[in-house]
Motif scaffolding. Structure first.
Motif, PDB file in Angstrom:
ATOM      1  N   MET A 153       1.190  -0.664   0.110  1.00 22.09           N
ATOM      2  CA  MET A 153      -0.166  -0.306  -0.194  1.00 22.09           C
ATOM      3  C   MET A 153       0.848   1.630   0.339  1.00 22.09           C
ATOM      4  O   MET A 153       2.203   0.869   0.629  1.00 22.09           O
ATOM      5  CB  MET A 153      -1.133   0.040   1.117  1.00 22.09           C
ATOM      6  N   MET A 154       0.364   2.787  -0.490  1.00 24.21           N
ATOM      7  CA  MET A 154       0.842   3.487  -0.599  1.00 24.21           C
ATOM      8  C   MET A 154      -0.285   4.775  -0.413  1.00 24.21           C
ATOM      9  O   MET A 154      -1.478   4.590  -0.379  1.00 24.21           O
ATOM     10  CB  MET A 154       2.285   4.199  -2.174  1.00 24.21           C
ATOM     11  N   TYR A 155       0.089   5.524   0.396  1.00 25.49           N
ATOM     12  CA  TYR A 155       0.085   6.817   0.613  1.00 25.49           C
ATOM     13  C   TYR A 155      -0.165   8.378   0.611  1.00 25.49           C
ATOM     14  O   TYR A 155       1.169   8.414  -0.166  1.00 25.49           O
ATOM     15  CB  TYR A 155       0.151   6.810   3.005  1.00 25.49           C
ATOM     16  N   MET A 156      -1.156   8.798  -0.059  1.00 28.99           N
ATOM     17  CA  MET A 156      -0.845   9.993  -0.643  1.00 28.99           C
ATOM     18  C   MET A 156      -1.848  11.229   0.480  1.00 28.99           C
ATOM     19  O   MET A 156      -2.746  10.884   1.048  1.00 28.99           O
ATOM     20  CB  MET A 156      -1.140  10.592  -2.151  1.00 28.99           C
ATOM     21  N   ASP A 157      -0.750  12.390   0.221  1.00 29.58           N
ATOM     22  CA  ASP A 157      -1.027  12.924   1.380  1.00 29.58           C
ATOM     23  C   ASP A 157      -2.244  14.253   0.385  1.00 29.58           C
ATOM     24  O   ASP A 157      -2.168  13.636  -0.579  1.00 29.58           O
ATOM     25  CB  ASP A 157      -0.238  14.291   2.584  1.00 29.58           C
ATOM     26  N   PRO A 158      -2.559  14.817   1.628  1.00 28.59           N
ATOM     27  CA  PRO A 158      -3.944  16.280   1.047  1.00 28.59           C
ATOM     28  C   PRO A 158      -3.102  16.242  -0.759  1.00 28.59           C
ATOM     29  O   PRO A 158      -3.585  16.966  -1.879  1.00 28.59           O
ATOM     30  CB  PRO A 158      -4.665  16.264   1.273  1.00 28.59           C
ATOM     31  N   PRO A 159      -1.548  17.396  -0.315  1.00 26.20           N
ATOM     32  CA  PRO A 159      -0.868  18.267  -1.051  1.00 26.20           C
ATOM     33  C   PRO A 159      -0.763  17.768  -2.393  1.00 26.20           C
ATOM     34  O   PRO A 159      -0.499  17.851  -3.561  1.00 26.20           O
ATOM     35  CB  PRO A 159      -0.399  18.300  -0.430  1.00 26.20           C
ATOM     36  N   GLU A 160       0.280  16.096  -2.516  1.00 27.77           N
ATOM     37  CA  GLU A 160       0.026  15.821  -3.542  1.00 27.77           C
ATOM     38  C   GLU A 160      -1.013  14.971  -3.874  1.00 27.77           C
ATOM     39  O   GLU A 160      -0.776  14.839  -5.239  1.00 27.77           O
ATOM     40  CB  GLU A 160       0.556  14.062  -2.380  1.00 27.77           C
ATOM     41  N   VAL A 161      -2.230  14.217  -3.828  1.00 24.39           N
ATOM     42  CA  VAL A 161      -3.277  14.313  -4.572  1.00 24.39           C
ATOM     43  C   VAL A 161      -3.559  15.885  -5.405  1.00 24.39           C
ATOM     44  O   VAL A 161      -3.701  15.789  -6.910  1.00 24.39           O
ATOM     45  CB  VAL A 161      -4.503  13.926  -3.387  1.00 24.39           C
ATOM     46  N   SER A 162      -3.402  17.218  -4.818  1.00 22.59           N
ATOM     47  CA  SER A 162      -4.309  18.114  -6.068  1.00 22.59           C
ATOM     48  C   SER A 162      -2.358  18.448  -6.204  1.00 22.59           C
ATOM     49  O   SER A 162      -2.987  19.156  -8.038  1.00 22.59           O
ATOM     50  CB  SER A 162      -4.036  19.344  -4.241  1.00 22.59           C
ATOM     51  N   GLN A 163      -1.327  18.363  -6.130  1.00 20.63           N
ATOM     52  CA  GLN A 163      -0.451  17.945  -7.519  1.00 20.63           C
ATOM     53  C   GLN A 163      -0.685  17.149  -8.725  1.00 20.63           C
ATOM     54  O   GLN A 163      -0.608  17.048  -9.246  1.00 20.63           O
ATOM     55  CB  GLN A 163       0.942  18.066  -6.801  1.00 20.63           C
TER      56      GLN A 163
ATOM     57  N   ARG B 211     -11.584  14.642  -7.738  1.00 24.83           N
ATOM     58  CA  ARG B 211     -12.939  14.407  -6.896  1.00 24.83           C
ATOM     59  C   ARG B 211     -11.764  15.034  -5.602  1.00 24.83           C
ATOM     60  O   ARG B 211     -12.684  15.626  -4.582  1.00 24.83           O
ATOM     61  CB  ARG B 211     -13.466  13.849  -6.917  1.00 24.83           C
ATOM     62  N   ALA B 212     -10.920  14.423  -5.084  1.00 25.15           N
ATOM     63  CA  ALA B 212     -10.425  13.797  -4.040  1.00 25.15           C
ATOM     64  C   ALA B 212      -9.219  15.199  -3.659  1.00 25.15           C
ATOM     65  O   ALA B 212      -9.945  15.648  -2.626  1.00 25.15           O
ATOM     66  CB  ALA B 212      -9.326  13.123  -4.496  1.00 25.15           C
ATOM     67  N   ALA B 213      -9.294  16.232  -4.420  1.00 25.62           N
ATOM     68  CA  ALA B 213      -8.923  16.716  -4.328  1.00 25.62           C
ATOM     69  C   ALA B 213      -8.928  18.976  -4.180  1.00 25.62           C
ATOM     70  O   ALA B 213      -9.158  18.422  -2.821  1.00 25.62           O
ATOM     71  CB  ALA B 213      -7.964  17.537  -5.210  1.00 25.62           C
ATOM     72  N   LEU B 214     -10.893  18.270  -4.976  1.00 30.11           N
ATOM     73  CA  LEU B 214     -11.820  18.919  -4.670  1.00 30.11           C
ATOM     74  C   LEU B 214     -11.947  18.765  -2.884  1.00 30.11           C
ATOM     75  O   LEU B 214     -12.257  20.140  -1.906  1.00 30.11           O
ATOM     76  CB  LEU B 214     -12.779  19.218  -5.473  1.00 30.11           C
ATOM     77  N   SER B 215     -12.346  17.646  -2.654  1.00 25.33           N
ATOM     78  CA  SER B 215     -12.197  17.863  -1.217  1.00 25.33           C
ATOM     79  C   SER B 215     -11.262  17.401  -0.065  1.00 25.33           C
ATOM     80  O   SER B 215     -11.944  17.533   1.462  1.00 25.33           O
ATOM     81  CB  SER B 215     -12.969  16.000  -0.893  1.00 25.33           C
ATOM     82  N   GLY B 216     -10.272  17.985  -0.293  1.00 24.52           N
ATOM     83  CA  GLY B 216      -9.497  17.967   0.427  1.00 24.52           C
ATOM     84  C   GLY B 216      -8.805  16.482   1.133  1.00 24.52           C
ATOM     85  O   GLY B 216      -8.176  16.275   2.109  1.00 24.52           O
ATOM     86  N   HIS B 217      -8.744  15.428   0.544  1.00 27.72           N
ATOM     87  CA  HIS B 217      -8.748  13.785   0.462  1.00 27.72           C
ATOM     88  C   HIS B 217      -7.726  13.561   0.360  1.00 27.72           C
ATOM     89  O   HIS B 217      -6.976  13.991  -0.428  1.00 27.72           O
ATOM     90  CB  HIS B 217      -9.834  13.075   0.259  1.00 27.72           C
ATOM     91  N   ALA B 218      -6.480  12.355   1.499  1.00 24.55           N
ATOM     92  CA  ALA B 218      -5.938  11.417   1.248  1.00 24.55           C
ATOM     93  C   ALA B 218      -6.160  10.627  -0.180  1.00 24.55           C
ATOM     94  O   ALA B 218      -7.005  10.239  -0.399  1.00 24.55           O
ATOM     95  CB  ALA B 218      -5.015  11.274   2.207  1.00 24.55           C
ATOM     96  N   VAL B 219      -5.630   9.739  -0.367  1.00 23.32           N
ATOM     97  CA  VAL B 219      -6.025   8.381  -1.087  1.00 23.32           C
ATOM     98  C   VAL B 219      -4.676   7.783  -0.489  1.00 23.32           C
ATOM     99  O   VAL B 219      -3.802   7.432  -0.705  1.00 23.32           O
ATOM    100  CB  VAL B 219      -5.244   9.139  -2.787  1.00 23.32           C
TER     101      VAL B 219
END
Length: 165
Positions: free
Chosen positions: A93-103, A151-159
Motif C-alpha cells: 500500500m501507498m499513502y498520498m497526503d492531500p497536498p500530493e493529491v492536489s499536485q 474530486r479527491a483534491a476538491l474534497s481535500g482528501h488523501a488517497v
C-alpha cells in the motif's frame, strides 16, 4: 490471475496510519468497488498501471526521471510499512497526503493526453493493428484518474493505494 491497483480517496482524519488497519479498510472498500466507483471515491486499473505510468513519464520533458508531478498518479505517495507481526500477505500500500493529491490532480488536469500518446504510444505497443484499442484504453484510464484525483483534491482528501492479486 487478476491483479489491480486500487485507489481510494479518504478523509485523512478518519484513517489510521497502520498497515493492518488500512488493509482491512481497503479490503472492505474493494468489496464495495462498484458502489464506490459510482460514488466517485475509488478507481482501479487492472494489470496495466505501469504502462499508464510510462505514458505519464512522457511529461518529464527535462528527462530527469526524478520526482515530478507525473510520478504521483500511479506510484506517488509513501509506502505504508507492514505493522510488526502483521500478516505479510496483506497487499502493498501507498499513502498520498492531500497536498500530493492536489499536485496529481493539477498534473492530470493540465497534461495533454494526445501529446503524451504521440510521444510514447508506439513504445507502449501502439502502432500495430490494435493501436486504436490500446489508445482508447489508455485514454479511459487517464480520464478516469483525472476525474478521481480532481474530486479527491476538491474534497481535500488523501488517497490510499493497494495492489490486489
Amino acid at each position: 490471475m487478476s491483479i489491480h491497483l486500487h485507489f481510494r480517496a479518504v478523509v485523512e482524519s478518519e484513517i489510521e496510519d497502520d498497515h493492518t488497519w488500512l488493509a482491512a479498510y481497503m479490503s472492505e472498500a474493494w468489496d464495495r468497488h462498484a458502489e464506490e466507483y459510482a460514488a466517485g471515491v475509488t478507481d482501479s486499473i487492472a494489470k496495466s498501471w505501469s504502462f499508464v505510468n510510462d505514458l505519464y513519464a512522457a511529461a518529464d520533458v527535462a528527462g530527469t526521471g526524478g520526482e515530478g508531478p507525473w510520478t504521483l498518479p500511479i506510484y506517488g505517495g509513501r509506502p505504508v510499512a507492514h505493522t510488526p507481526g502483521a500478516d505479510l500477505t496483506d497487499p502493498p500500500m501507498m499513502y498520498m497526503d492531500p497536498p500530493e493529491v492536489s499536485q496529481a490532480a493539477e498534473f492530470l488536469a493540465g497534461v495533454s493526453f494526445d501529446e503524451l500518446w504521440n510521444a510514447v504510444g508506439k513504445r507502449l505497443g501502439g502502432g500495430g493493428p490494435d493501436d486504436a484499442l490500446l489508445r482508447q484504453e489508455h485514454l479511459e484510464h487517464h480520464e478516469s484518474l483525472r476525474g478521481f484525483y480532481g474530486r479527491a483534491a476538491l474534497s481535500g482528501h488523501a488517497v490510499i493505494k493497494a495492489v490486489w492479486a
